[in-house]
Every structure is written in C-alpha cells, then in structure tokens.
Design a protein around this motif. Structure first.
Motif, short mmCIF file in Angstrom:
data_model
loop_
_atom_site.label_atom_id
_atom_site.label_comp_id
_atom_site.label_asym_id
_atom_site.label_seq_id
_atom_site.Cartn_x
_atom_site.Cartn_y
_atom_site.Cartn_z
N LEU A 1 0.83 -1.20 0.00
CA LEU A 1 0.00 0.00 0.00
C LEU A 1 0.87 1.26 0.00
O LEU A 1 0.56 2.24 -0.68
CB LEU A 1 -0.93 0.00 1.21
CG LEU A 1 -2.06 -1.04 1.19
CD1 LEU A 1 -2.83 -1.03 2.50
CD2 LEU A 1 -3.01 -0.78 0.03
N ALA A 2 1.97 1.22 0.76
CA ALA A 2 2.89 2.36 0.77
C ALA A 2 3.51 2.55 -0.61
O ALA A 2 3.71 3.69 -1.07
CB ALA A 2 3.99 2.13 1.81
N ASN A 3 3.77 1.44 -1.29
CA ASN A 3 4.33 1.51 -2.64
C ASN A 3 3.34 2.12 -3.62
O ASN A 3 3.71 2.93 -4.49
CB ASN A 3 4.72 0.10 -3.09
CG ASN A 3 5.58 0.09 -4.34
OD1 ASN A 3 6.60 0.78 -4.41
ND2 ASN A 3 5.18 -0.68 -5.33
N LEU B 1 9.09 -2.13 -10.17
CA LEU B 1 8.05 -2.77 -9.37
C LEU B 1 7.90 -2.10 -8.01
O LEU B 1 6.80 -1.91 -7.50
CB LEU B 1 8.38 -4.26 -9.19
CG LEU B 1 7.33 -5.12 -8.49
CD1 LEU B 1 6.02 -5.09 -9.27
CD2 LEU B 1 7.83 -6.55 -8.33
N TRP B 2 9.04 -1.74 -7.41
CA TRP B 2 9.05 -1.06 -6.12
C TRP B 2 9.79 0.26 -6.26
O TRP B 2 10.74 0.37 -7.03
CB TRP B 2 9.74 -1.91 -5.05
CG TRP B 2 8.98 -3.14 -4.68
CD1 TRP B 2 9.00 -4.35 -5.32
CD2 TRP B 2 8.06 -3.29 -3.59
NE1 TRP B 2 8.16 -5.23 -4.71
CE2 TRP B 2 7.58 -4.62 -3.64
CE3 TRP B 2 7.61 -2.44 -2.58
CZ2 TRP B 2 6.66 -5.11 -2.71
CZ3 TRP B 2 6.70 -2.93 -1.66
CH2 TRP B 2 6.24 -4.24 -1.73
N VAL B 3 9.37 1.27 -5.48
CA VAL B 3 10.02 2.58 -5.53
C VAL B 3 10.49 2.97 -4.13
O VAL B 3 10.07 2.40 -3.12
CB VAL B 3 9.05 3.66 -6.07
CG1 VAL B 3 8.65 3.34 -7.50
CG2 VAL B 3 7.82 3.81 -5.19
N LEU C 1 10.81 -3.71 3.15
CA LEU C 1 9.91 -4.86 3.31
C LEU C 1 10.70 -6.10 3.72
O LEU C 1 10.33 -6.80 4.67
CB LEU C 1 9.16 -5.12 2.00
CG LEU C 1 8.44 -6.47 1.88
CD1 LEU C 1 7.36 -6.61 2.95
CD2 LEU C 1 7.85 -6.65 0.49
N VAL C 2 11.79 -6.37 3.02
CA VAL C 2 12.60 -7.55 3.33
C VAL C 2 13.13 -7.47 4.75
O VAL C 2 13.11 -8.46 5.50
CB VAL C 2 13.77 -7.69 2.32
CG1 VAL C 2 14.75 -8.76 2.78
CG2 VAL C 2 13.23 -8.03 0.94
#
Length: 266
Positions: free
Chosen positions: A164-166, A199-201, A208-209
C-alpha cells in the motif's frame, strides 16, 4: 444403551476425517465462482469446487498443517487496456477471469473452520471494477482461531502494508511527472518515469525484506517460520536476502530444507 450407541457413532464420525477443515464464507457474486486450493509450497492443487450461490462451504479432507493459497475466480467479458493489444494480435480464445486469492495457514489441529469475506457493502460491479484497476488495494479477508493462523496473518500484513505504501508512492510520482510534463521539464519527467516503471520505488522493497526478516527471526521457533522461509526463497538473491532467517533455523529444520537450500549455499 441408545445413548451409548449414539456416542459411539458420533465418535466414529469424528474420527473418520480427523484432519479435515472447512472453508466457508460469502461472496457477492451472481456468476458461477470457481474455488481452487493449492499447497503454497508444492504448488499442487488439493481441492476445487464451484459456487452457484453467494455462500459456500468447502470441506477439505486429509489436510496437513501448512500454507495454502485459496483462489476464487469467475468469468469476465471485459479486457484491461493492457490486454487489448495482446488479444487483438494473438487472438486468444478465452478471456481471463476475475481473480481473488488469499494465502492462509491451515491446520486442522488448530481450527476446523476458516471464514472468507470481502469488504462489507461491496457489490459485484464494484468488486469487478476494483479487480480491473491495477492499483486497487482491497483484500480478501479470512478469520479463524489458532496462534499459528494469527502469526501467518500478521506476517502477511507486513507485505500488505508495504504494498500500500508503494502504491501511494507511485501515485505521488505520477502527480509529479504530470506537473513536470506541464512545465516542459521532460528530462526530469523521463527520469522519474523510470522509477515509476520499477516494481518497487523509494527502496520500499529493501524495507519490506528487513521487516520480514526481523519478524521471522523473532518467531523462528514457530511452526509457520520454516514454511514462510521456504515460500520466500526461489532464487539465489532471495536466499541472500533472507539468509539471516536461514542461519537462525534449527539444525533439524535446516536438514529438512537441505534439498531446497543446498544450491544456494556458497
């Protein structure tokens, strides 16, 4: 005597399927819904059924504790803009389906009943429109009892939180790009658009990891931890990212995972 006989019959019935669970719930879908349940570790389909009405009860016999993915799907007659060109070019016959899925920890020793639902008040047209929207953040919910069930749900919430943050970060980038285009600063717009295509910013994937690693290390002695680790590791890069979790596993668990992890150990 009759009372004793009834107790014996009840006992035998209960023992007939000692490792069964029920998936129950209600979906606001008038179309025929297909339900498929997969073992998230092996990928093997373990159950399937169809829902002709809104409510459903799916019983699964002889199931072991573990992570399973439950998939609800139904026919659709509309294509996303990104799908139109592909279908026009290659002429695929079948349209894709609407899909709702949820990974869940199922364990008949913890709970025999798992209840699925979506956001209250959402009707079929709203749900389908949301599923066509790639930035839609709605989720399929599941409730049950058991410490391991709750633990896996808590772990799943980590990815949901960062996803959601992404989405919000990408929305902000889109707004900035729009303003840059309006002002004529096309070079800055191009550079930001490259970030948007990822995909991720904003290094959110790394965050996340880190959050997942910390969670698993705190709960390393629980039953779901090895299953979660196994499901996360599919490449050498994955193994490197989650190696702290592997290092924290007990020798017995490492031995069990040896076939999967030996290729990644340097």
């Amino acid at each position: 005597m009759k009372y004793l006989l009834a107790l014996v019959l009840l006992y035998l019935t209960a023992c007939k399927n000692p490792f069964s669970v029920q998936l129950i719930g209600s979906l606001p879908i008038d179309s025929t819904v297909y339900v498929d349940v997969y073992d998230a570790i092996s990928g093997k389909q373990i159950a399937s059924d169809t829902i002709a009405e809104h409510t459903f009860v799916l019983k699964i016999d002889s199931i072991r504790a573990g992570i399973y993915t439950v998939v609800f799907s139904w026919e659709r007659d509309i294509l996303k803009p990104t799908e139109l060109k592909r279908y026009a070019r290659f002429g695929e016959e079948e349209l894709p389906r609407y899909v709702l899925s949820k990974s869940v920890w199922l364990d008949p020793k913890e709970s025999r009943k798992y209840t699925f639902s979506i956001s209250e008040g959402l009707d079929q047209s709203q749900l389908e429109q949301g599923l066509l929207d790639e930035d839609w953040g709605a989720d399929l919910n599941v409730s049950s009892k058991g410490d391991n069930f709750r633990l896996y749900q808590e772990f799943s919430e980590i990815a949901k939180k960062y996803s959601l943050a992404n989405l919000k970060a990408k929305d902000s980038l889109k707004q900035i790009i729009y303003k840059l285009n309006e002002s004529g600063d096309l070079e800055s717009s191009r550079l930001l658009h490259q970030q948007l295509s990822a995909l991720w910013v904003n290094s959110l994937r790394d965050s996340l990891v880190r959050a997942e690693v910390n969670f698993l290390k705190r709960n390393i002695a629980t039953a779901p931890a090895p299953y979660i680790f196994y499901s996360l590791v599919n490449t050498q890069n994955d193994f490197d990212n989650y190696k702290e979790v592997y290092d924290a596993l007990s020798p017995n668990v490492k031995e069990t995972l040896a076939k999967r992890t030996s290729v990644y150990l340097k």
